[in-house]
Design a protein around this motif. Sequence first.
Motif, short mmCIF file in Angstrom:
data_model
loop_
_atom_site.label_atom_id
_atom_site.label_comp_id
_atom_site.label_asym_id
_atom_site.label_seq_id
_atom_site.Cartn_x
_atom_site.Cartn_y
_atom_site.Cartn_z
N LEU A 13 42.61 30.68 -14.70
CA LEU A 13 41.78 29.32 -14.83
C LEU A 13 42.06 28.73 -13.31
O LEU A 13 43.04 28.88 -12.67
N ARG A 14 41.08 28.20 -12.73
CA ARG A 14 41.02 27.54 -11.59
C ARG A 14 40.22 26.27 -11.44
O ARG A 14 39.30 26.02 -12.08
N PHE A 15 40.82 25.20 -10.92
CA PHE A 15 40.02 23.86 -10.84
C PHE A 15 40.28 23.68 -9.32
O PHE A 15 41.36 23.80 -8.56
N GLY A 16 39.23 22.79 -8.94
CA GLY A 16 39.42 22.71 -7.25
C GLY A 16 38.11 21.63 -6.82
O GLY A 16 37.35 21.33 -7.65
N ALA A 17 38.23 21.17 -5.55
CA ALA A 17 37.28 20.51 -5.10
C ALA A 17 37.17 20.76 -3.61
O ALA A 17 38.14 21.20 -2.96
N GLN A 18 36.22 20.70 -3.01
CA GLN A 18 35.93 20.49 -1.44
C GLN A 18 34.84 19.50 -0.95
O GLN A 18 34.07 18.84 -1.72
N GLU A 19 35.16 19.20 0.33
CA GLU A 19 34.28 18.23 1.08
C GLU A 19 34.29 18.53 2.37
O GLU A 19 34.96 19.53 3.20
N GLN A 20 32.98 18.23 2.87
CA GLN A 20 32.49 18.37 4.35
C GLN A 20 31.89 17.24 5.01
O GLN A 20 31.36 16.37 4.55
N PHE A 21 32.29 17.11 6.29
CA PHE A 21 31.80 16.08 7.39
C PHE A 21 31.28 16.55 8.48
O PHE A 21 31.92 17.39 8.87
N ASN A 22 30.28 16.00 9.10
CA ASN A 22 29.90 16.45 10.60
C ASN A 22 30.80 15.48 11.41
O ASN A 22 31.52 14.60 10.98
N PHE A 23 30.92 15.80 12.94
CA PHE A 23 31.50 15.32 13.79
C PHE A 23 30.96 13.52 13.75
O PHE A 23 31.73 12.89 14.49
N GLN A 24 30.08 13.04 13.31
CA GLN A 24 29.66 11.74 13.23
C GLN A 24 30.76 10.89 12.03
O GLN A 24 30.41 9.74 11.92
N GLY A 25 31.02 11.79 11.13
CA GLY A 25 31.49 11.41 9.85
C GLY A 25 30.81 11.09 8.82
O GLY A 25 31.07 10.54 7.75
N GLU A 26 29.65 11.91 8.78
CA GLU A 26 28.73 11.93 7.55
C GLU A 26 29.23 12.97 6.81
O GLU A 26 29.24 13.90 7.31
N ARG A 27 29.23 12.52 5.24
CA ARG A 27 29.86 13.36 4.34
C ARG A 27 28.53 14.44 4.11
O ARG A 27 27.58 13.80 3.44
N THR A 28 28.53 15.83 4.28
CA THR A 28 27.56 16.72 4.11
C THR A 28 27.77 17.66 3.06
O THR A 28 27.05 18.56 2.91
N ASP A 29 28.84 17.37 2.23
CA ASP A 29 29.13 18.26 1.08
C ASP A 29 30.12 17.69 0.27
O ASP A 29 31.24 17.05 0.81
N LEU A 30 30.13 17.55 -1.05
CA LEU A 30 31.19 17.20 -1.90
C LEU A 30 30.88 17.87 -3.33
O LEU A 30 29.81 18.02 -3.83
N GLN A 31 31.93 18.51 -3.73
CA GLN A 31 31.83 19.18 -4.90
C GLN A 31 33.22 19.31 -5.63
O GLN A 31 34.22 19.49 -5.07
N ALA A 32 33.08 19.17 -7.13
CA ALA A 32 34.21 19.57 -8.11
C ALA A 32 33.70 20.66 -8.73
O ALA A 32 32.69 20.93 -8.96
N ARG A 33 34.83 21.62 -9.02
CA ARG A 33 34.49 22.81 -9.84
C ARG A 33 35.69 23.40 -10.93
O ARG A 33 36.85 22.97 -10.61
N ALA A 34 35.26 24.07 -11.67
CA ALA A 34 36.31 24.61 -12.70
C ALA A 34 35.82 26.24 -12.92
O ALA A 34 34.73 26.42 -13.01
N PHE A 35 36.69 26.95 -13.05
CA PHE A 35 36.56 28.39 -13.27
C PHE A 35 37.43 29.11 -14.21
O PHE A 35 38.51 28.57 -14.29
N ALA A 36 37.03 29.94 -15.03
CA ALA A 36 37.81 30.49 -16.08
C ALA A 36 37.23 32.24 -15.97
O ALA A 36 36.13 32.46 -16.20
N GLN A 37 38.26 32.98 -16.43
CA GLN A 37 37.94 34.21 -16.52
C GLN A 37 38.97 35.05 -17.44
O GLN A 37 40.34 34.75 -17.34
N MET A 38 38.54 35.84 -18.19
CA MET A 38 39.55 36.48 -19.35
C MET A 38 38.94 37.79 -19.39
O MET A 38 37.80 38.29 -19.78
N GLN A 39 39.94 38.81 -19.49
CA GLN A 39 39.81 40.05 -20.03
C GLN A 39 40.44 40.05 -21.70
O GLN A 39 41.50 39.77 -21.55
N LEU A 40 39.51 40.45 -22.39
CA LEU A 40 39.65 40.51 -23.94
C LEU A 40 40.55 41.87 -24.20
O LEU A 40 40.53 42.83 -23.52
#
Length: 904
Positions: A604-631
């Motif tokens: 299981l993985r949970f996370g977030a990322q964010e990105q700004f340009n050098f003017q301070g404008e936010r050019t990306d923001l995301q939250a995510r969750a991931f799961a993988q299972m071998q049966l």
Amino acid sequence: MSRTLLAAIVVLMGSGGPAAEAVGQKTLGSSSHISTVPEVSANVREGPITIDGRLAEGGWERALPATDFRQFEPNEGEQATQRTEVRFLFDAEAIYVGARMYDDHGAEGVTSRLTRRDAELQGGSESDFVSVVFDTYHDHLGSATFGVNPSGVKHDMLSGDSSWDPVWEGVAQMDSLGWTAELRIPLSQLRFAPSSAQTWGLQINRRVTRLNERSAWAFWRQNETGGPSRFGHLTDLEASTTPARMEILPYMVAQSTRRPANGGADPFYRQSEQAYRTGVDLKYLLSSNLTLSATINPDFGQVEVDPAVVNLSAFETFFQEKRPFFVEGQSFFDFGPFWCFFCSNVAGLDLFYTRRIGRVPQGTALADERSEYADSPDNTTILGAAKVTGRTRSGWSIGLLDAVGAEEQAELALDDGSRADMVVEPPTNYFVGRIKRDLLDGNLVLGGMATSTYRRLDSGALTSRLTGRAEAVGLDAELWWKERTYHFLASVAFSQVSGDTAAIRRVQESSARYFQRPGRELDSNGLFTDSYDADLTALRGYAFSARIAKDAGDWRWELGANGKSPGFEVNDIAFLQRTDFIWLNANVYRLWTRPTRYFRRLTLRFGAQEQFNFQGERTDLQARAFAQMQLPNYWSVGGFVIRVPAFFEDRLTRGGPTVRRHGHTVYTASVATDSRRALAFSVEPNLTAHPFGTDYSIGVNAIFRPASNVSVRLGPRYGYGVNGYQYVDVQDDPTATAFEGRRYIFADVTQRTVAIDTQLNVTISPTLSMDLFAQPFISSAAYENFKEFDAPRQLGMSTYGKDIGTITRRGTGDEREYVIDPDDGGPAAEFTVDDPDFNFRSLRGNAVLRWEYRPGSTLFLVWTQTRDDTAALGDLHFDRDWRSIFSADPHNVFLLKLNYWLSR
């Protein structure tokens, strides 16, 4: 909305396989971490050894074996269910490995496949195998892997680099007890410090496919960081001198090209063309651990073809390197490794992209503009290239490369009937230097890198198009601590490009940075360049990357940062799509490795990322969750979800002001069956929800093995998407005051894509194989709802003919266009844009016969065919478009290449 390109990158710490206890053990560690270090000794070879896989010689019986393997999976830490014995002999020329793999079902319990060399490393062969891994300097850093399966198929790897193909012998046999393997590895193929008493690090891995069991001699758990620091020991070796080593590989190539008979009035069109080339590759051992590789008149043609793509963005498409000279030893030139548990839309800090060397001449477009008919080379000739690579006993890793590209000219047919020559690529020298130092038993690595590109630009149009010089330097560091549980990575680089003011303006205005875009508040050019200046003759910038993480244990976490200043530019010798950003990333990770009744492994993985340009404008923001299972039945299921809210987009107008775009949500699932079966497949559906609709795609990857030496892969995929922000054109209009006198035209584009990746592999013997690859590819794009943004930095858009102005379509076929009046009779002038609807149909395929007719010497027979067809339709009808592929005229290339390996 354009669909987000996703890369869920999983970093599973550790290298090689798992491992186990063995003959002679030492206990190392503290009370909190105790591990046994197995040892086995090598005997001097006293009689002849015939490499036939039978272990019939008496010397094998006298050598003590490495035994007592432990399972990596399925039952972590338990004793291997099948006994393994591996023995070692040596003489002045080689080290010998004799392995006996017992199986309680005898030969019937052994699973083997006849495949190409290194198929075990590429996945999908699903065969039993055994491999030995040497840490020849015993510095807990490097590794040289040699493995073989029961059919005698070899695989080898040098410190993670599977392109390494040393010359060695390996033969296997199956019998009533299981199977055996015999290896002879010349010392000339290894790097070590000469000494009369040698101790090497050693790992031995075995896989029993029938039981899905992987076991090893030197054991560590899946939630621990392994690798050479956890290897056992091979003792009592004697190698006081390194055998002299020079390898010469002359080659000959004959190539025939057949093109369609549709050249029209082009005076340079040749339906049939033959070419012949000769050259030589040289490897010379400069010292016991440094190798010079050189090539004269190199053959850098690709045996494999690049896939077809449709790129509607402003950014270049990345293609993998496939040319052998550059692929081999590539790991010596890696810089600033980029790791993340989960991240997307971000790239690492790379300073070297080998496909810049020998690229398509960069002045080809200028030649096409100057004349309707131009005969330009397909690639730049590489006059010669050389590199020095190696690793010293004291922990230094070295990579030096220099290559010289020739001046290339295009012949033009002018309107008055005369001919003229035009330089389309200047003489160019490329240099790359990489050095690393390993300290603290490999727990600390410090490194540096320098690159240089120099072009001889005497005069002419290329002076205003290409930079004359480009340099970059970088420093990086990697630190592990607390028994390689915690991990820190950092890198920084500086770049400078210089040239004519017109060439530097092109760099400033490129899609990587768009310095000219209105509203940029950066207005000072000090040591590093961050603002537009038409008179600049140089551009300077910096980049950085850092990550700190807990990379072992059941609970893990990471924090990362990555950034490139606006003036950072390395595209002359590296691959760079975007600068002017600072990116931040965080993830937590939970791992379960102990099998239960519900799963064998769960992540299981949970996370977030964010990105700004050098003017301070936010050019990306995301939250995510991931799961993988071998049966429990060895199927795998997984999926992830990513939520991206509205954000600023500073590249969408391609040099215009910053705007905003709506958010979206991405859902992805995956199902994979047991890969050991004769028929195995995986399915991955994707869905992206956004205000313009729902994008979806589905891809299937199936492999069928009707016989032990035959495999068929099918990879059909279909994608549907609506991009509500597709850039179309820009028009000057003084009434468009909100956008400083320009109108940026966008549209909704509905794109449908169908592709079928097909691959047939037939292996006749471990040294003779045939591969067939074919990719039918169909893509359509239909444009509608032409529109513009209402204002910078806003979400609102107005559609022509609905919200503002009028739009009329006129013409037929390829002459269709739209007439747009943005204010319906107001002061703004009407303008036209071509109808961009299209259908693209193509077939890329090749057939390759490889025969290693003697060790190190290979014969290639290659047939490559391409078919392309375009039409201004915009709708995908599979039956019609499929027929169009095969009714298109083919372009065929037939190639024969023969090389011969000489060693002394």
